[in-house]
Design a protein around this motif. Sequence first.
Motif, PDB file in Angstrom:
ATOM      1  N   MET A 195      24.514  91.951 -37.377  1.00  0.00           N
ATOM      2  CA  MET A 195      25.529  92.895 -36.894  1.00  0.00           C
ATOM      3  C   MET A 195      25.307  93.244 -35.420  1.00  0.00           C
ATOM      4  O   MET A 195      26.265  93.298 -34.631  1.00  0.00           O
ATOM      5  N   THR A 196      24.040  93.449 -35.037  1.00  0.00           N
ATOM      6  CA  THR A 196      23.745  93.824 -33.650  1.00  0.00           C
ATOM      7  C   THR A 196      24.035  92.663 -32.707  1.00  0.00           C
ATOM      8  O   THR A 196      24.587  92.852 -31.613  1.00  0.00           O
ATOM      9  N   ARG A 197      23.668  91.450 -33.128  1.00  0.00           N
ATOM     10  CA  ARG A 197      23.950  90.279 -32.303  1.00  0.00           C
ATOM     11  C   ARG A 197      25.454  90.105 -32.125  1.00  0.00           C
ATOM     12  O   ARG A 197      25.935  89.774 -31.032  1.00  0.00           O
ATOM     13  N   LYS A 198      26.221  90.315 -33.177  1.00  0.00           N
ATOM     14  CA  LYS A 198      27.680  90.185 -33.102  1.00  0.00           C
ATOM     15  C   LYS A 198      28.263  91.188 -32.099  1.00  0.00           C
ATOM     16  O   LYS A 198      29.121  90.832 -31.280  1.00  0.00           O
ATOM     17  N   SER A 199      27.776  92.419 -32.133  1.00  0.00           N
ATOM     18  CA  SER A 199      28.264  93.430 -31.187  1.00  0.00           C
ATOM     19  C   SER A 199      27.892  93.067 -29.754  1.00  0.00           C
ATOM     20  O   SER A 199      28.681  93.259 -28.823  1.00  0.00           O
ATOM     21  N   PHE A 200      26.695  92.527 -29.569  1.00  0.00           N
ATOM     22  CA  PHE A 200      26.248  92.114 -28.240  1.00  0.00           C
ATOM     23  C   PHE A 200      27.112  90.975 -27.703  1.00  0.00           C
ATOM     24  O   PHE A 200      27.582  91.013 -26.558  1.00  0.00           O
ATOM     25  N   LEU A 201      27.345  89.963 -28.529  1.00  0.00           N
ATOM     26  CA  LEU A 201      28.127  88.812 -28.087  1.00  0.00           C
ATOM     27  C   LEU A 201      29.589  89.181 -27.834  1.00  0.00           C
ATOM     28  O   LEU A 201      30.268  88.521 -27.046  1.00  0.00           O
ATOM     29  N   ASP A 202      30.052  90.228 -28.483  1.00  0.00           N
ATOM     30  CA  ASP A 202      31.444  90.661 -28.324  1.00  0.00           C
ATOM     31  C   ASP A 202      31.631  91.603 -27.142  1.00  0.00           C
ATOM     32  O   ASP A 202      32.762  91.927 -26.777  1.00  0.00           O
ATOM     33  N   HIS A 203      30.526  92.009 -26.516  1.00  0.00           N
ATOM     34  CA  HIS A 203      30.580  93.023 -25.464  1.00  0.00           C
ATOM     35  C   HIS A 203      31.548  92.658 -24.340  1.00  0.00           C
ATOM     36  O   HIS A 203      32.481  93.401 -24.028  1.00  0.00           O
ATOM     37  N   ASP A 204      31.358  91.499 -23.707  1.00  0.00           N
ATOM     38  CA  ASP A 204      32.163  91.133 -22.540  1.00  0.00           C
ATOM     39  C   ASP A 204      33.629  90.939 -22.893  1.00  0.00           C
ATOM     40  O   ASP A 204      34.524  91.357 -22.149  1.00  0.00           O
ATOM     41  N   THR A 205      33.888  90.303 -24.035  1.00  0.00           N
ATOM     42  CA  THR A 205      35.271  90.078 -24.468  1.00  0.00           C
ATOM     43  C   THR A 205      35.985  91.400 -24.724  1.00  0.00           C
ATOM     44  O   THR A 205      37.139  91.595 -24.328  1.00  0.00           O
ATOM     45  N   TYR A 206      35.286  92.317 -25.369  1.00  0.00           N
ATOM     46  CA  TYR A 206      35.874  93.626 -25.680  1.00  0.00           C
ATOM     47  C   TYR A 206      36.252  94.378 -24.404  1.00  0.00           C
ATOM     48  O   TYR A 206      37.364  94.896 -24.276  1.00  0.00           O
TER      49      TYR A 206
END
Length: 304
Positions: free
Chosen positions: A207-218
């Motif tokens: 879950m934490t990795r997913k949030s990290f990888l989604d940071h820039d796109t978000y």
Amino acid sequence: MIETPIGQFTGTTWEAACQLAFKSKHGADGYQQIPASPGDYGIEGFTKHTGYAFQCYCPERLYEQDELYEKQRDKINTDLKKLKDYAKELQGLLGGTRILNWCFVTPEINRHKLVSYSRTKEAEVRDWKLPHIHENFSILLHDHEFYLKEFNSLRTSAGMPPYVGSPIQRLPEVNSSGETFDINLERKCRLRLFGMSEQRIQGLITMTRKSFLDHDTYFQSLYDRSPQTYVNIARVVNSFESQVNEWIYTSEETPEALTELVKSKLIECLVTDRNVNIDSSTAREVATRTVARWLAICELDFIE
């Protein structure tokens, strides 16, 4: 993110701030922003009546001056080439406007070689003799001082003090790979759930990795929807980050409790800041991705 005399910026926040400045400074000249989607054509906006075109650039991190020159030179070369490669698309966007002055807008310019390089590229672009390029085409190099009045006007209208300027801080270069980020996240998730089952730990890592990888796109999506909201959120997040650095050493909380404290306090700051104007749901989305990023790059760490 880099430190400049007028604050901290990433590429996206620099462009967002510049777009607001362009609209304020050149609105009467028919300024038109060009969205990055579906393609980047080498300009991020232009003035319909005066033929100015604008391209923003903010370094990804702090570079030594020679390396900064090379990055800026390469960016200029790449984006000018797009004026030729996307001639048809640009003619459709510009209508009858011809580009007279192409402005390269970047926080700082510290090498006179960049001015000399620009003169060489001017002549090259003129020789293309393209219908959307003026025969007297020129390249202008703009640093932050060209828009200081507009930056300060935007800040004061939002209830913030004007920039007073400060020396650019030189920070250690960060050379971390994706593998390093994964290692950081796994170590910290294990500390957060120390003594828990492997299944729960792996779930938190995922879950934490997913949030990290989604940071820039978000955050890019947030900027596309509302540049002003993005700028205001970035201001709060950047200011809050210094507190996080301090809590690493002063807090007696467990890793999990400290992580949740950071997240809840950031949400509180976002919701209560009168200039941000977002609801608690959006604030939580921002905080979740921001804290995941801090965990990955070690802005938020645990003293073992």
